[in-house]
Motif scaffolding. Structure first.
Motif, PDB file in Angstrom:
ATOM      1  N   LYS A   7     -27.282  -5.201 -15.084  1.00 10.13           N
ATOM      2  CA  LYS A   7     -27.149  -3.894 -14.422  1.00 10.13           C
ATOM      3  C   LYS A   7     -28.062  -2.856 -15.057  1.00 10.13           C
ATOM      4  O   LYS A   7     -28.524  -1.940 -14.384  1.00 10.13           O
ATOM      5  N   ILE A   8     -28.335  -3.007 -16.325  1.00 15.47           N
ATOM      6  CA  ILE A   8     -29.239  -2.078 -17.015  1.00 15.47           C
ATOM      7  C   ILE A   8     -30.627  -2.117 -16.359  1.00 15.47           C
ATOM      8  O   ILE A   8     -31.264  -1.084 -16.173  1.00 15.47           O
ATOM      9  N   PHE A   9     -31.055  -3.319 -15.970  1.00 12.11           N
ATOM     10  CA  PHE A   9     -32.384  -3.482 -15.380  1.00 12.11           C
ATOM     11  C   PHE A   9     -32.409  -3.135 -13.895  1.00 12.11           C
ATOM     12  O   PHE A   9     -33.436  -2.708 -13.380  1.00 12.11           O
ATOM     13  N   THR A  10     -31.299  -3.345 -13.192  1.00 14.39           N
ATOM     14  CA  THR A  10     -31.304  -3.130 -11.740  1.00 14.39           C
ATOM     15  C   THR A  10     -30.881  -1.723 -11.341  1.00 14.39           C
ATOM     16  O   THR A  10     -31.058  -1.341 -10.183  1.00 14.39           O
ATOM     17  N   LYS A  11     -30.346  -0.963 -12.258  1.00 12.51           N
ATOM     18  CA  LYS A  11     -29.851   0.379 -11.938  1.00 12.51           C
ATOM     19  C   LYS A  11     -30.982   1.244 -11.378  1.00 12.51           C
ATOM     20  O   LYS A  11     -32.040   1.377 -11.968  1.00 12.51           O
ATOM     21  N   GLY A  12     -30.726   1.790 -10.200  1.00 13.01           N
ATOM     22  CA  GLY A  12     -31.677   2.692  -9.578  1.00 13.01           C
ATOM     23  C   GLY A  12     -32.822   2.007  -8.851  1.00 13.01           C
ATOM     24  O   GLY A  12     -33.653   2.668  -8.246  1.00 13.01           O
ATOM     25  N   ARG A  13     -32.878   0.693  -8.895  1.00 11.63           N
ATOM     26  CA  ARG A  13     -33.960  -0.038  -8.225  1.00 11.63           C
ATOM     27  C   ARG A  13     -33.524  -0.483  -6.843  1.00 11.63           C
ATOM     28  O   ARG A  13     -32.382  -0.834  -6.617  1.00 11.63           O
ATOM     29  N   ASP A  14     -34.467  -0.474  -5.927  1.00 12.87           N
ATOM     30  CA  ASP A  14     -34.212  -0.975  -4.581  1.00 12.87           C
ATOM     31  C   ASP A  14     -34.619  -2.432  -4.439  1.00 12.87           C
ATOM     32  O   ASP A  14     -34.208  -3.096  -3.496  1.00 12.87           O
ATOM     33  N   ASP A  15     -35.425  -2.916  -5.371  1.00 18.01           N
ATOM     34  CA  ASP A  15     -35.881  -4.309  -5.292  1.00 18.01           C
ATOM     35  C   ASP A  15     -35.207  -5.138  -6.373  1.00 18.01           C
ATOM     36  O   ASP A  15     -35.266  -4.827  -7.542  1.00 18.01           O
ATOM     37  N   ILE A  16     -34.540  -6.190  -5.927  1.00 16.80           N
ATOM     38  CA  ILE A  16     -33.873  -7.122  -6.828  1.00 16.80           C
ATOM     39  C   ILE A  16     -34.345  -8.512  -6.428  1.00 16.80           C
ATOM     40  O   ILE A  16     -34.531  -8.810  -5.250  1.00 16.80           O
ATOM     41  N   VAL A  40     -11.782 -14.046 -10.173  1.00 17.46           N
ATOM     42  CA  VAL A  40     -12.603 -14.033  -8.958  1.00 17.46           C
ATOM     43  C   VAL A  40     -12.797 -12.595  -8.478  1.00 17.46           C
ATOM     44  O   VAL A  40     -13.890 -12.212  -8.065  1.00 17.46           O
ATOM     45  N   THR A  41     -11.753 -11.794  -8.559  1.00 19.20           N
ATOM     46  CA  THR A  41     -11.873 -10.375  -8.211  1.00 19.20           C
ATOM     47  C   THR A  41     -12.837  -9.681  -9.150  1.00 19.20           C
ATOM     48  O   THR A  41     -13.689  -8.887  -8.724  1.00 19.20           O
ATOM     49  N   GLU A  42     -12.732  -9.991 -10.426  1.00 19.46           N
ATOM     50  CA  GLU A  42     -13.631  -9.408 -11.425  1.00 19.46           C
ATOM     51  C   GLU A  42     -15.080  -9.825 -11.145  1.00 19.46           C
ATOM     52  O   GLU A  42     -15.996  -9.010 -11.239  1.00 19.46           O
ATOM     53  N   LEU A  43     -15.278 -11.077 -10.784  1.00 17.94           N
ATOM     54  CA  LEU A  43     -16.614 -11.568 -10.452  1.00 17.94           C
ATOM     55  C   LEU A  43     -17.185 -10.801  -9.258  1.00 17.94           C
ATOM     56  O   LEU A  43     -18.335 -10.359  -9.276  1.00 17.94           O
ATOM     57  N   TYR A  44     -16.371 -10.625  -8.222  1.00 14.27           N
ATOM     58  CA  TYR A  44     -16.805  -9.878  -7.038  1.00 14.27           C
ATOM     59  C   TYR A  44     -17.225  -8.454  -7.419  1.00 14.27           C
ATOM     60  O   TYR A  44     -18.278  -7.965  -6.987  1.00 14.27           O
ATOM     61  N   MET A  45     -16.412  -7.800  -8.233  1.00 18.80           N
ATOM     62  CA  MET A  45     -16.710  -6.429  -8.634  1.00 18.80           C
ATOM     63  C   MET A  45     -18.016  -6.350  -9.424  1.00 18.80           C
ATOM     64  O   MET A  45     -18.818  -5.434  -9.225  1.00 18.80           O
ATOM     65  N   ARG A  46     -18.271  -7.311 -10.303  1.00 20.91           N
ATOM     66  CA  ARG A  46     -19.501  -7.300 -11.099  1.00 20.91           C
ATOM     67  C   ARG A  46     -20.728  -7.589 -10.240  1.00 20.91           C
ATOM     68  O   ARG A  46     -21.773  -6.975 -10.431  1.00 20.91           O
ATOM     69  N   ILE A  47     -20.603  -8.541  -9.330  1.00 22.16           N
ATOM     70  CA  ILE A  47     -21.742  -8.852  -8.460  1.00 22.16           C
ATOM     71  C   ILE A  47     -22.102  -7.640  -7.616  1.00 22.16           C
ATOM     72  O   ILE A  47     -23.275  -7.262  -7.520  1.00 22.16           O
ATOM     73  N   THR A  48     -21.115  -7.007  -7.006  1.00 17.15           N
ATOM     74  CA  THR A  48     -21.420  -5.846  -6.163  1.00 17.15           C
ATOM     75  C   THR A  48     -21.938  -4.675  -6.985  1.00 17.15           C
ATOM     76  O   THR A  48     -22.751  -3.895  -6.491  1.00 17.15           O
ATOM     77  N   SER A  49     -21.499  -4.553  -8.231  1.00 15.41           N
ATOM     78  CA  SER A  49     -22.001  -3.452  -9.057  1.00 15.41           C
ATOM     79  C   SER A  49     -23.462  -3.660  -9.454  1.00 15.41           C
ATOM     80  O   SER A  49     -24.169  -2.697  -9.731  1.00 15.41           O
ATOM     81  N   VAL A  50     -23.920  -4.915  -9.478  1.00 11.94           N
ATOM     82  CA  VAL A  50     -25.344  -5.169  -9.734  1.00 11.94           C
ATOM     83  C   VAL A  50     -26.174  -4.692  -8.555  1.00 11.94           C
ATOM     84  O   VAL A  50     -27.260  -4.145  -8.719  1.00 11.94           O
ATOM     85  N   PHE A  51     -25.656  -4.858  -7.343  1.00 15.29           N
ATOM     86  CA  PHE A  51     -26.396  -4.507  -6.138  1.00 15.29           C
ATOM     87  C   PHE A  51     -26.227  -3.056  -5.708  1.00 15.29           C
ATOM     88  O   PHE A  51     -27.007  -2.554  -4.916  1.00 15.29           O
ATOM     89  N   ASN A  52     -25.190  -2.394  -6.189  1.00 12.87           N
ATOM     90  CA  ASN A  52     -24.920  -1.012  -5.785  1.00 12.87           C
ATOM     91  C   ASN A  52     -24.527  -0.209  -7.019  1.00 12.87           C
ATOM     92  O   ASN A  52     -23.471  -0.443  -7.591  1.00 12.87           O
ATOM     93  N   ASP A  53     -25.367   0.747  -7.385  1.00 13.59           N
ATOM     94  CA  ASP A  53     -25.133   1.524  -8.614  1.00 13.59           C
ATOM     95  C   ASP A  53     -23.832   2.313  -8.604  1.00 13.59           C
ATOM     96  O   ASP A  53     -23.259   2.584  -9.645  1.00 13.59           O
ATOM     97  N   GLY A  54     -23.365   2.681  -7.432  1.00  6.59           N
ATOM     98  CA  GLY A  54     -22.187   3.549  -7.352  1.00  6.59           C
ATOM     99  C   GLY A  54     -20.855   2.841  -7.405  1.00  6.59           C
ATOM    100  O   GLY A  54     -19.827   3.452  -7.603  1.00  6.59           O
ATOM    101  N   LEU A  55     -20.842   1.527  -7.221  1.00  7.11           N
ATOM    102  CA  LEU A  55     -19.591   0.782  -7.182  1.00  7.11           C
ATOM    103  C   LEU A  55     -19.181   0.263  -8.543  1.00  7.11           C
ATOM    104  O   LEU A  55     -19.999  -0.218  -9.300  1.00  7.11           O
ATOM    105  N   TYR A  56     -17.897   0.337  -8.823  1.00  5.39           N
ATOM    106  CA  TYR A  56     -17.276  -0.306  -9.982  1.00  5.39           C
ATOM    107  C   TYR A  56     -17.985  -0.007 -11.296  1.00  5.39           C
ATOM    108  O   TYR A  56     -18.269  -0.898 -12.071  1.00  5.39           O
ATOM    109  N   GLN A  57     -18.292   1.246 -11.533  1.00  2.49           N
ATOM    110  CA  GLN A  57     -18.944   1.613 -12.781  1.00  2.49           C
ATOM    111  C   GLN A  57     -17.999   1.562 -13.896  1.00  2.49           C
ATOM    112  O   GLN A  57     -17.326   1.839 -14.526  1.00  2.49           O
TER     113      GLN A  57
END
Length: 100
Positions: free
Chosen positions: A44-53, A83-100
């Motif tokens: 997440k440190i590397f993907t934060k604020g980026r549109d390209d992953i 599994v819920t925790e995994l979902y939250m972490r995956i979505t937080s990698v793709f969306n900076d505003g979720l599950y911070q």
């Protein structure tokens, strides 16, 4: 991890390991998923604020999550909170505003 490429390689490796364990043993490997969650916190440190992953990273995480979800019905354990925790972490990698 200090290098994004190394971290993506580690994530890819643990994703493949999880998929093999799910297919082979028909269980959800909590220890390996916990390790993946830690790696996702780091990426997440590397993907934060980026549109390209990386497409490869996105595909692997999506495929892993759908495989884990399909495995839940065969799971021998009742606690699937990982599994819920995994979902939250995956979505937080793709969306900076979720599950911070």
């Amino acid at each position: 991890m200090t290098n994004e490429a190394e971290l993506r390689k580690e994530i890819s490796s643990i994703v493949h390991k999880i998929l093999i364990l799910i297919r082979k043993d028909r269980i959800i490997p909590n220890r390996e998923i916990s390790m993946l969650i830690d790696y996702l916190d780091e990426i997440k440190i590397f993907t934060k604020g980026r549109d390209d992953i990386s497409k490869k990273l996105v595909y692997e995480l999506f495929y892993l999550y759908t495989t884990v979800i399909s495995q839940i019905s065969y799971n021998k354990e009742d606690d699937i909170s990982i599994v819920t925790e995994l979902y939250m972490r995956i979505t937080s990698v793709f969306n900076d505003g979720l599950y911070q």
